[in-house]
Scaffold this active site. Structure first.
Site, PDB file in Angstrom:
ATOM      1  N   VAL A 131      70.582  24.599  30.436  1.00  0.00           N
ATOM      2  CA  VAL A 131      70.602  25.484  31.605  1.00  0.00           C
ATOM      3  C   VAL A 131      70.766  26.924  31.133  1.00  0.00           C
ATOM      4  O   VAL A 131      71.710  27.254  30.433  1.00  0.00           O
ATOM      5  CB  VAL A 131      71.745  25.090  32.569  1.00  0.00           C
ATOM      6  CG1 VAL A 131      71.873  26.087  33.713  1.00  0.00           C
ATOM      7  CG2 VAL A 131      71.524  23.686  33.100  1.00  0.00           C
ATOM      8  N   ASP A 132      69.829  27.790  31.539  1.00  0.00           N
ATOM      9  CA  ASP A 132      69.930  29.210  31.212  1.00  0.00           C
ATOM     10  C   ASP A 132      70.304  29.984  32.476  1.00  0.00           C
ATOM     11  O   ASP A 132      70.564  29.389  33.524  1.00  0.00           O
ATOM     12  CB  ASP A 132      68.635  29.732  30.576  1.00  0.00           C
ATOM     13  CG  ASP A 132      67.427  29.620  31.485  1.00  0.00           C
ATOM     14  OD1 ASP A 132      67.585  29.529  32.722  1.00  0.00           O
ATOM     15  OD2 ASP A 132      66.297  29.622  30.962  1.00  0.00           O
ATOM     16  N   SER A 133      70.338  31.317  32.387  1.00  0.00           N
ATOM     17  CA  SER A 133      70.789  32.122  33.521  1.00  0.00           C
ATOM     18  C   SER A 133      69.876  31.968  34.735  1.00  0.00           C
ATOM     19  O   SER A 133      70.353  31.942  35.873  1.00  0.00           O
ATOM     20  CB  SER A 133      70.922  33.590  33.124  1.00  0.00           C
ATOM     21  OG  SER A 133      69.697  34.082  32.639  1.00  0.00           O
TER      22      SER A 133
ATOM     23  N   ASP B  10      68.088  29.273  35.463  1.00  0.00           N
ATOM     24  CA  ASP B  10      68.386  27.937  35.995  1.00  0.00           C
ATOM     25  C   ASP B  10      69.673  27.969  36.821  1.00  0.00           C
ATOM     26  O   ASP B  10      69.761  27.322  37.866  1.00  0.00           O
ATOM     27  CB  ASP B  10      68.556  26.914  34.866  1.00  0.00           C
ATOM     28  CG  ASP B  10      67.275  26.626  34.109  1.00  0.00           C
ATOM     29  OD1 ASP B  10      66.190  26.685  34.713  1.00  0.00           O
ATOM     30  OD2 ASP B  10      67.377  26.351  32.892  1.00  0.00           O
TER      31      ASP B  10
END
Length: 82
Positions: free
Chosen positions: A38-40, A42
């Site tokens: 999970v990135d920013s 997401d």
């Protein structure tokens, strides 16, 4: 009021739908960033999806301390509490 198990299942459904994961990849202690990627962006998508799913108001800053799926469940349950 929503039961803890119902809340957990609904959060899992949101994670599966919005991150394209398989259920076997999920677990309470899984790291959102390290284990699930999970990135920013997401995170913002998840925030919007959880707000819609539970009719709550999670803000971006609420997600900063969230590291695991359990943290996410705790956050949603806290927002659901009167």
């Amino acid at each position: 009021m929503t039961s803890n198990n119902d809340t957990e299942e609904r959060i899992y459904t949101v994670l599966l739908e919005h991150l394209g994961l398989e259920k076997k990849q999920l677990g309470l202690q899984k790291s959102l960033s390290e284990d699930l990627g999970v990135d920013s962006l997401d995170s913002l998508d998840l925030m919007a999806a959880l707000n819609e799913e539970f009719s709550i108001n999670i803000r971006a800053e609420d997600l900063e301390p969230v590291k695991t799926i359990q943290d996410l469940i705790d956050l949603v349950q806290d927002k659901l509490s009167p």
